[in-house]
Scaffold this motif. Sequence first.
Motif, PDB file in Angstrom:
ATOM      1  N   PRO A 175      20.257 113.943  60.824  1.00 18.08           N
ATOM      2  CA  PRO A 175      19.182 114.720  61.457  1.00 18.08           C
ATOM      3  C   PRO A 175      18.439 113.870  62.481  1.00 18.08           C
ATOM      4  O   PRO A 175      18.449 112.629  62.420  1.00 18.08           O
ATOM      5  CB  PRO A 175      18.283 115.090  60.278  1.00 18.08           C
ATOM      6  N   SER A 176      17.769 114.528  63.399  1.00 22.55           N
ATOM      7  CA  SER A 176      17.127 113.834  64.518  1.00 22.55           C
ATOM      8  C   SER A 176      16.065 112.838  64.079  1.00 22.55           C
ATOM      9  O   SER A 176      15.851 111.825  64.759  1.00 22.55           O
ATOM     10  CB  SER A 176      16.510 114.860  65.470  1.00 22.55           C
ATOM     11  N   TYR A 177      15.393 113.098  62.955  1.00 18.43           N
ATOM     12  CA  TYR A 177      14.303 112.197  62.559  1.00 18.43           C
ATOM     13  C   TYR A 177      14.816 110.827  62.136  1.00 18.43           C
ATOM     14  O   TYR A 177      14.016 109.886  61.971  1.00 18.43           O
ATOM     15  CB  TYR A 177      13.441 112.832  61.454  1.00 18.43           C
ATOM     16  N   LEU A 178      16.144 110.681  61.977  1.00 19.04           N
ATOM     17  CA  LEU A 178      16.713 109.396  61.595  1.00 19.04           C
ATOM     18  C   LEU A 178      17.231 108.596  62.788  1.00 19.04           C
ATOM     19  O   LEU A 178      17.800 107.521  62.612  1.00 19.04           O
ATOM     20  CB  LEU A 178      17.839 109.596  60.579  1.00 19.04           C
ATOM     21  N   ILE A 179      17.049 109.111  64.000  1.00 24.06           N
ATOM     22  CA  ILE A 179      17.386 108.312  65.188  1.00 24.06           C
ATOM     23  C   ILE A 179      16.243 107.328  65.419  1.00 24.06           C
ATOM     24  O   ILE A 179      15.074 107.723  65.484  1.00 24.06           O
ATOM     25  CB  ILE A 179      17.590 109.205  66.421  1.00 24.06           C
ATOM     26  N   PRO A 227      29.778 105.503  46.141  1.00 20.74           N
ATOM     27  CA  PRO A 227      29.801 104.457  47.166  1.00 20.74           C
ATOM     28  C   PRO A 227      28.741 104.646  48.243  1.00 20.74           C
ATOM     29  O   PRO A 227      28.356 105.755  48.588  1.00 20.74           O
ATOM     30  CB  PRO A 227      31.213 104.583  47.764  1.00 20.74           C
ATOM     31  N   TYR A 228      28.305 103.507  48.771  1.00 27.11           N
ATOM     32  CA  TYR A 228      27.439 103.487  49.955  1.00 27.11           C
ATOM     33  C   TYR A 228      28.299 103.842  51.159  1.00 27.11           C
ATOM     34  O   TYR A 228      29.327 103.205  51.408  1.00 27.11           O
ATOM     35  CB  TYR A 228      26.822 102.090  50.105  1.00 27.11           C
ATOM     36  N   ARG A 229      27.918 104.845  51.933  1.00 26.08           N
ATOM     37  CA  ARG A 229      28.810 105.411  52.944  1.00 26.08           C
ATOM     38  C   ARG A 229      28.423 105.081  54.378  1.00 26.08           C
ATOM     39  O   ARG A 229      28.949 105.680  55.318  1.00 26.08           O
ATOM     40  CB  ARG A 229      28.845 106.936  52.784  1.00 26.08           C
ATOM     41  N   TRP A 230      27.523 104.139  54.574  1.00 28.04           N
ATOM     42  CA  TRP A 230      26.973 103.917  55.914  1.00 28.04           C
ATOM     43  C   TRP A 230      27.377 102.581  56.526  1.00 28.04           C
ATOM     44  O   TRP A 230      26.790 102.173  57.536  1.00 28.04           O
ATOM     45  CB  TRP A 230      25.447 104.011  55.854  1.00 28.04           C
ATOM     46  N   GLY A 231      28.366 101.901  55.935  1.00 28.36           N
ATOM     47  CA  GLY A 231      28.778 100.616  56.499  1.00 28.36           C
ATOM     48  C   GLY A 231      27.827  99.505  56.106  1.00 28.36           C
ATOM     49  O   GLY A 231      27.833  99.032  54.972  1.00 28.36           O
ATOM     50  N   ARG A 232      26.940  99.106  57.008  1.00 25.42           N
ATOM     51  CA  ARG A 232      25.980  98.046  56.729  1.00 25.42           C
ATOM     52  C   ARG A 232      24.648  98.631  56.259  1.00 25.42           C
ATOM     53  O   ARG A 232      24.287  99.769  56.591  1.00 25.42           O
ATOM     54  CB  ARG A 232      25.736  97.192  57.981  1.00 25.42           C
ATOM     55  N   TYR A 233      23.913  97.790  55.495  1.00 24.20           N
ATOM     56  CA  TYR A 233      22.528  98.114  55.172  1.00 24.20           C
ATOM     57  C   TYR A 233      21.675  96.908  55.558  1.00 24.20           C
ATOM     58  O   TYR A 233      21.625  95.901  54.853  1.00 24.20           O
ATOM     59  CB  TYR A 233      22.336  98.434  53.684  1.00 24.20           C
ATOM     60  N   PRO A 250      19.231 105.229  58.821  1.00 23.85           N
ATOM     61  CA  PRO A 250      20.524 104.799  58.286  1.00 23.85           C
ATOM     62  C   PRO A 250      21.013 103.515  58.941  1.00 23.85           C
ATOM     63  O   PRO A 250      20.838 103.308  60.141  1.00 23.85           O
ATOM     64  CB  PRO A 250      21.456 105.984  58.603  1.00 23.85           C
ATOM     65  N   CYS A 251      21.591 102.647  58.127  1.00 23.30           N
ATOM     66  CA  CYS A 251      22.095 101.333  58.552  1.00 23.30           C
ATOM     67  C   CYS A 251      20.975 100.330  58.795  1.00 23.30           C
ATOM     68  O   CYS A 251      21.226  99.117  58.773  1.00 23.30           O
ATOM     69  CB  CYS A 251      22.955 101.405  59.810  1.00 23.30           C
ATOM     70  N   LEU A 252      19.747 100.782  59.046  1.00 24.40           N
ATOM     71  CA  LEU A 252      18.667  99.859  59.423  1.00 24.40           C
ATOM     72  C   LEU A 252      17.318 100.395  58.957  1.00 24.40           C
ATOM     73  O   LEU A 252      16.647 101.138  59.682  1.00 24.40           O
ATOM     74  CB  LEU A 252      18.652  99.665  60.942  1.00 24.40           C
ATOM     75  N   THR A 253      16.924 100.021  57.745  1.00 22.21           N
ATOM     76  CA  THR A 253      15.608 100.394  57.238  1.00 22.21           C
ATOM     77  C   THR A 253      14.520  99.667  58.014  1.00 22.21           C
ATOM     78  O   THR A 253      14.597  98.453  58.224  1.00 22.21           O
ATOM     79  CB  THR A 253      15.504 100.043  55.738  1.00 22.21           C
ATOM     80  N   HIS A 276      17.428 106.264  49.749  1.00 19.89           N
ATOM     81  CA  HIS A 276      17.532 107.333  50.741  1.00 19.89           C
ATOM     82  C   HIS A 276      18.933 107.425  51.353  1.00 19.89           C
ATOM     83  O   HIS A 276      19.286 108.459  51.943  1.00 19.89           O
ATOM     84  CB  HIS A 276      16.518 107.117  51.863  1.00 19.89           C
ATOM     85  N   SER A 277      19.718 106.370  51.230  1.00 17.73           N
ATOM     86  CA  SER A 277      21.088 106.433  51.746  1.00 17.73           C
ATOM     87  C   SER A 277      21.899 107.493  51.012  1.00 17.73           C
ATOM     88  O   SER A 277      22.940 107.939  51.510  1.00 17.73           O
ATOM     89  CB  SER A 277      21.765 105.061  51.605  1.00 17.73           C
ATOM     90  N   TRP A 278      21.443 107.884  49.848  1.00 17.50           N
ATOM     91  CA  TRP A 278      22.024 108.991  49.103  1.00 17.50           C
ATOM     92  C   TRP A 278      21.140 110.233  49.221  1.00 17.50           C
ATOM     93  O   TRP A 278      21.591 111.285  49.643  1.00 17.50           O
ATOM     94  CB  TRP A 278      22.198 108.601  47.632  1.00 17.50           C
TER      95      TRP A 278
END
Length: 562
Positions: A175-179, A227-233, A250-253, A276-278
């Motif tokens: 969703p846009s709020y995660l850009i 599993p964590y599905r976003w590559g890096r955290y 995502p990927c960068l908190t 939140h990654s889930w």
Amino acid sequence: MEPMDIHSWSQPELVRVRHLELDLDVRFDRKILEGSVTLHFDPTTEPQLVLDTRDLEIHSVENAAGFELGARDPILGSPLRIRLSPGAGWVRVRYSTTPAATGLQWLDPPQTAGKRYPFLYSQSQAIHARSWIPLQDSPGVRITFEGRVRVPSGLHAVMAAERAGEHFRMQHPVPSYLIALAAGDLEFRPLGERSGVFAEPALLDAAAREFADTEAMMRAVEEMYGPYRWGRYDLLVLPPSFPFGGMENPCLTFATPTILAGDKSLVSLVAHELAHSWSGNLVTNATWSDFWLNEGFTVYLERRIIEKVYGPAREQMEASLGRRELDREMASLPEADRVLHLNLEARDPDDGCTLVPYEKGALLLRTIEREVGRERFDAFLRSYFDHFAFQSITTADFLDYLRRELPTAIPLEDWIFKPGVPPDAADPHSGAFALVEAAATRWRQGHAIETGHWTTQEWLHFLRVQENPEMARLDRDFHFSQTGNSEILHQWLLMSVRAQYEPAYPALEHFLCTVGRRKFLKPIYTELMKTSEGRERARRIYRHARAGYHHIAQATIDALTA
């Protein structure tokens, strides 16, 4: 036709954007972004594409028959109506932001940790992405994106996406709020194979020590929920003006530096943002009235991570504090705001960001776990995340799935649509707090107490059980006015305002002028405004501090101090 989302002008049921390409220059000299966004959608014969904007300067739209920027709504901003050519599948909008963009904060060097370079960061939740990108700004619309970001020499840009130099790509629909975007004097330190931390050089060592358990947290949640599905955290430590504890990009908190306590006692925030990654990023609330689906699930997962990594006693303390904070806040809220599925008609969705979706939502899940058993509930949650992966859902979708997959006698309608916490709620209890209460009694009787092993949570409980607190003696024995722990200092300063304990006022003013976290600011300003002397102090401090606060915090404190 009823809009899919009352907080968006866009009509994605007619034309739905699938992918964005951002190409931006970061102009610190003018405090703007300028460049373009290319929006891709399925080829259509619909006559127009409607995008959300707020205070953007639209210079041109390519591959379109024309465009019109509509009237500005104080909450929603302005619709950008683009007339489409038959069969069009993309448009490119050339635009620039303004210094007033609510989703961007521009910091001058003195407002940063290093004091040498400027800093920029975005905060798009809930509906602030439209202030720096023209797009369909609804959590019900998921998009992939890529971006190129250029910054002045010597600075570095990061986005919540896979990184390759100045190019970024998010291959999963979000969703846009995660850009998210940030730029400044940033360095990187790996924490493990899949994780690391970005921070200004002055904060990097402390951040790496504080977040050392990140990989252990990732393994803990993967064992429970897949599993964590976003590559890096990775994590990014922001300057102290950041209005929230963290943001789960995502990927960068994005994280506040106020959690760098030196003893890992505040890293439940990392557990929360990782969770939140889930719950939130993988399965997302479709509208802001469904916000509890993001936050209630995430608080529940956060506590399960804390229990697995740090032990049941730590989890019990945090859950007990959460329940007490919920009860205190709910007592000050109107009845309509004490429900999980909130009516936000004609309201800013930021108004829904109370403890209710977080703590009441988590209590509901804790109560379901108590009824069906942890093993069955964990299996249900794992299947829930798999079933709805990379989708945005409503409360009705959740209820349908729960009733089909895990029938329960719990009165779900009461929990979700009625105010307050039902009497059958699973009530968290902490044995450690009973020991703290006994120690508090001994201290009030004049005895010395052993506190060397206490955690932040125990200190907070110790302060909150003080009746008619002896402020000077507390300060003399425990040096609360000089503590570097932001949670403990916040509680102490709140008590100091109530007790009119003047020796803490210099620390109070320094805190309000250097910390922008809304969770801390709102209670203190609220307490100050209860007396005539406090009101004068609050307004004087705020006049000096306001420029350093984020727009979201400014809006809250403006209303309190008016």
